[in-house]
Design an enzyme around this catalytic site. Sequence first.
Site, short mmCIF file in Angstrom:
data_model
loop_
_atom_site.label_atom_id
_atom_site.label_comp_id
_atom_site.label_asym_id
_atom_site.label_seq_id
_atom_site.Cartn_x
_atom_site.Cartn_y
_atom_site.Cartn_z
N ARG A 97 0.86 -1.18 0.00
CA ARG A 97 0.00 0.00 0.00
C ARG A 97 0.90 1.23 0.00
O ARG A 97 2.02 1.19 0.51
CB ARG A 97 -0.89 0.01 1.24
N HIS A 98 0.42 2.32 -0.56
CA HIS A 98 1.19 3.56 -0.60
C HIS A 98 1.50 4.08 0.80
O HIS A 98 0.85 3.71 1.79
CB HIS A 98 0.44 4.64 -1.39
N GLY A 99 2.48 4.97 0.89
CA GLY A 99 2.85 5.58 2.16
C GLY A 99 1.81 6.59 2.64
O GLY A 99 0.83 6.92 1.95
N GLN A 100 2.04 7.09 3.83
CA GLN A 100 1.08 7.97 4.50
C GLN A 100 0.93 9.31 3.78
O GLN A 100 1.88 9.89 3.25
CB GLN A 100 1.55 8.23 5.93
N THR A 101 -0.30 9.81 3.78
CA THR A 101 -0.62 11.15 3.29
C THR A 101 -1.26 11.94 4.43
O THR A 101 -1.71 11.38 5.43
CB THR A 101 -1.61 11.11 2.11
N ASP A 102 -1.34 13.25 4.25
CA ASP A 102 -2.01 14.06 5.27
C ASP A 102 -3.48 13.70 5.38
O ASP A 102 -4.09 13.81 6.45
CB ASP A 102 -1.86 15.55 4.95
N PHE A 103 -4.07 13.26 4.29
CA PHE A 103 -5.47 12.83 4.32
C PHE A 103 -5.63 11.61 5.23
O PHE A 103 -6.61 11.50 5.96
CB PHE A 103 -5.97 12.51 2.90
N ASN A 104 -4.67 10.67 5.17
CA ASN A 104 -4.71 9.51 6.07
C ASN A 104 -4.70 9.97 7.52
O ASN A 104 -5.46 9.46 8.36
CB ASN A 104 -3.51 8.61 5.83
N ARG A 149 0.49 9.14 -5.34
CA ARG A 149 0.99 8.62 -4.06
C ARG A 149 1.57 7.22 -4.18
O ARG A 149 2.43 6.84 -3.38
CB ARG A 149 -0.10 8.69 -2.98
N GLU A 161 -7.55 3.30 -6.38
CA GLU A 161 -8.41 3.09 -5.23
C GLU A 161 -9.88 3.08 -5.66
O GLU A 161 -10.24 3.63 -6.72
CB GLU A 161 -8.15 4.19 -4.19
#
Length: 207
Positions: free
Chosen positions: A10-17, A61, A84
């Site tokens: 899975r992709h790395g962390q985003t601010d949305f996460n 991302r 997604e």
Amino acid sequence: MSVKKIYLIRHGQTDFNVRGIVQGSGVDSSLNETGYQQAARFFAAYKHLPFDKVYTSTLQRTQQSVQGFLDLDLPHEQHAGLNEISWGVREGLRITPEEDEEYNGVLQQWNQGQTQARLLGGESPDEVAARQRPFIDLLRSRTAEESVLVCMHGRAMRVLLCQLLNYPLSFMDAFEHRNLCLYKLHYTGSMFSVNSFLDVMHLEECV
């Protein structure tokens, strides 16, 4: 054929996460600082592997999460089938099962096997599964690619794992995920199997 090894992340962390905001396929967010650190740690742990191909979704991302491998000039393909799930009109909003009755209701429908259900303007798991099938066929057919890295998204990853392992889509929440988690799979030419489940050892110093 020899066993094909598939490294599915899975992709790395985003601010949305971090903020609990739904991204989906319609929000092309970027990794945050922690996400880039996670990507760097994954690269450090697996850069020695001889990947024949890197596959990502069309959202930035995922490409950012594997940029270290792309900088090695490894062959790279983007596939919209790996995008997604679309959450429709709810994308870009902060919604949780506890706070949003409609969202919670759709998740419950999925768990009960009603995987044709969707939020307004969004996709159902059945529709996500349908657009993933050409990519699965591609994985099966490219026998010369003995080791591949695939980067995608949480809910879509759950759908893909159900398809690869022949589980009903109602089982998808059993496949837990975290940002930059790893599932290692083997494909023998007739079936897929999980060799490593939710591996996050490479992130131990990144929490």
